[in-house]
Write an enzyme that holds these catalytic residues in place. Sequence first.
Site, PDB file in Angstrom:
ATOM      1  N   HIS A  19      13.490 -47.118 139.809  1.00 38.95           N
ATOM      2  CA  HIS A  19      12.389 -47.648 140.613  1.00 38.95           C
ATOM      3  C   HIS A  19      11.759 -48.877 139.934  1.00 38.95           C
ATOM      4  CE1 HIS A  19       8.858 -47.138 143.399  1.00 38.95           C
ATOM      5  NE2 HIS A  19       8.275 -47.821 142.418  1.00 38.95           N
ATOM      6  N   GLU A  20      11.395 -48.709 138.679  1.00 35.24           N
ATOM      7  CA  GLU A  20      10.741 -49.816 137.972  1.00 35.24           C
ATOM      8  C   GLU A  20      11.701 -50.977 137.762  1.00 35.24           C
ATOM      9  OE1 GLU A  20       7.696 -49.731 138.002  1.00 35.24           O
ATOM     10  OE2 GLU A  20       7.437 -47.585 138.325  1.00 35.24           O
ATOM     11  N   HIS A  25      11.634 -53.098 140.830  1.00 32.56           N
ATOM     12  CA  HIS A  25      10.518 -54.054 140.795  1.00 32.56           C
ATOM     13  C   HIS A  25      10.868 -55.218 139.865  1.00 32.56           C
ATOM     14  CE1 HIS A  25       7.460 -51.998 143.106  1.00 32.56           C
ATOM     15  NE2 HIS A  25       7.458 -50.931 142.337  1.00 32.56           N
ATOM     16  N   HIS A  43      13.217 -57.697 141.352  1.00 30.01           N
ATOM     17  CA  HIS A  43      12.514 -58.516 142.347  1.00 30.01           C
ATOM     18  C   HIS A  43      11.785 -59.664 141.649  1.00 30.01           C
ATOM     19  CE1 HIS A  43       9.737 -58.374 146.156  1.00 30.01           C
ATOM     20  NE2 HIS A  43      10.632 -59.310 146.231  1.00 30.01           N
TER      21      HIS A  43
HETATM   22 ZN    ZN Z   1       6.570 -49.036 142.693  1.00 24.61          ZN
END
Ligand code: ZN
Length: 677
Positions: free
Chosen positions: A467-468, A471, A474
Amino acid sequence: MTNPLLEKHELPPFDLIKAEHVMPAIDEILAENRARVEALLTQDDFTWETLITPLEELDDRLQQAFSPVSHMNSVVNTPELRDAYNDALPKLSAYHTEMGQKAELFKAYESIYNGPEFGNLEQPQKKTIENALRDFKLSGIDLPEKEKKRFAEISSRLSTLSSQFSDNVLDATMAWQKHIENVEELKGLPDSALDQARQLAEKKELTGFLFTLDFPSYMPVVTYAEDSNLRREFYEAFTTRASDQGPNAGQWDNTEIIEEILTLRQELARLLGFENYSGVSLAPKMAKDSEQVLSFLRELSAKSKPAAEAEFAELCQFALEKFSAVEVNAWDTSFYSEKLKEHKFSISEEELKPYFPAPHVINGMFEVVRRLYDIEISATEEISTWHSDVKTYNIMKEGRLVARFYLDLYAREHKQGGAWMDDCRVRRLTSSGELQLPVAYLTCNFTPPMGDQPALLTHDEVVTLFHEFGHGLHHMMTKITCGSVSGINGVSWDAVELPSQFMENWCWEPEALQVISGHFESGESLPSDLLEKMLAAKTYSAGMITARQLEFALFDFRLHVEYDPSQTGQVQKILDEVRQEVAVISAPASNRFQNGFSHVFGGGYAAGYYSYKWAEVLSADAFARFKEDGIFNRQTGEKFLATVLEQGGSLDAMDLFVQFRGREPQIEALLKQDGII
Ligand code: ZN
């Protein structure tokens, strides 16, 4: 004395940064920035080059000085650093408010927007200016004097009210506690919860066990206590906090605060030219208008409610057969749900952990993105960091360095809990024409390795890491060179979780688990029977969980669309209607959930709670394309890279999604992912 925060560095010199550097650096930069802004505003004619490039430069210098400070405050906290950080915060916030309220600055942006240059600017430049104008307008800067004054009064009153709301919730939470002497009354509670309650009692010099309404104390009771009356007592105390009901009825009551907040939000929206507050909330978001949000929530509810009802029926059946319970009340659902889960899926994290040694998982994660995006990630040579645990990496594409990141995996003292990604450097073209590469901090709090054994991660932790990292990608894979819309900057709030939740999907795919998992002793990847159990447990009670999220989201959104200050009793009425429409578990009449709904009345989620489900749909639907094309399909990977990851906030999030998917998002992918259809 030299100050490392005032010098130019390619990467922060963490080993040199000390608490005593913070205030002198921040004071000096803020003073210089203020003077520079004044000087810039004396020009007769504003252009991108003469106004915005220098402004972005000023922002970047401030960010470069403060980012390592704020980061170190979170991960290697000391009393000195915390003081310095807390001294800097109000100064920074005053500076940002001042810049956001600066009428001359607004006029300068507006003159570029209306001038001959605007049409010739690149898309990211246009978006930078449009976003700035939008934010200026949302801060009331464009209003006539009288309205502007009223706007300021309302804003200030709203911030007082929202902090009163939170204080009331906190006080009401702390005011109630339950002291239990006899462990027999606590049958069913796990040892960890009992230990915690015993410690709490000891702190107050009591014998036996002490419980409060703090979530870590409250939750185990309603989930595990076998005594239904005890669960009910806790549930009622919890769901009536800060209201006219329950054990502390009338104390710290938020009812009037809620009415005043809604009235003022409505007035503020009208001042800004919106029909209601949902318009204010949606202005910077991906969702177009309130109709779109309402129909999204209602469609999701209509399609998931049958599953939620079936799950609830199964739960009631189970409670009747195994516990002779004739009804399952609101305070019983967590209890029976946990029992049914244990009954259906006996899977323990301990069984899974040996398959996820941290070094193997990290290499596997890098391999996943290598296959998807053709990028190579390798450990860097020595770089200054804040702790010996921290690893640093380069990301290369087509033989060129494109980004770097710091990975700080393990929990330790003086490090804030949780997991997050933060930016250290943003990708941008500097005024001297140099390309500044993006740099990210990835922070987790996993259990550190012990002895010779590598750290073994739970599957939840693996998902968190992905998940991190999503990010992070991105932020780091962006090709944009305007700082304000580069990487995660300028991305709509309801679209920010797309790349992160999207990455999580690879943690659940057999083909990817071959790469990510590997037993720390045998090297064997996760056996398929374990994976099947994991998948079944993952979607357990997804329908009921969805119904609950939709209840909160639809209530929040309808309140900010429909609230009419001239009528009374609307808040409860709307909540009752929403429950009628979407909920499967009926709440008792005393339930005053709204009086503790801090996301919406004490935080920034007003008319925004829908974002949780919205972003889940985006990520599930984006991933569905990979399910169609193959989860390691390079072409699809490159397309996602080019349309979403590289574009940052330079285009409307819906346009980017449509470029990738060929159409607008559809909810079916999420329903499928949750096992609902
Ligand atoms: Zn998040």
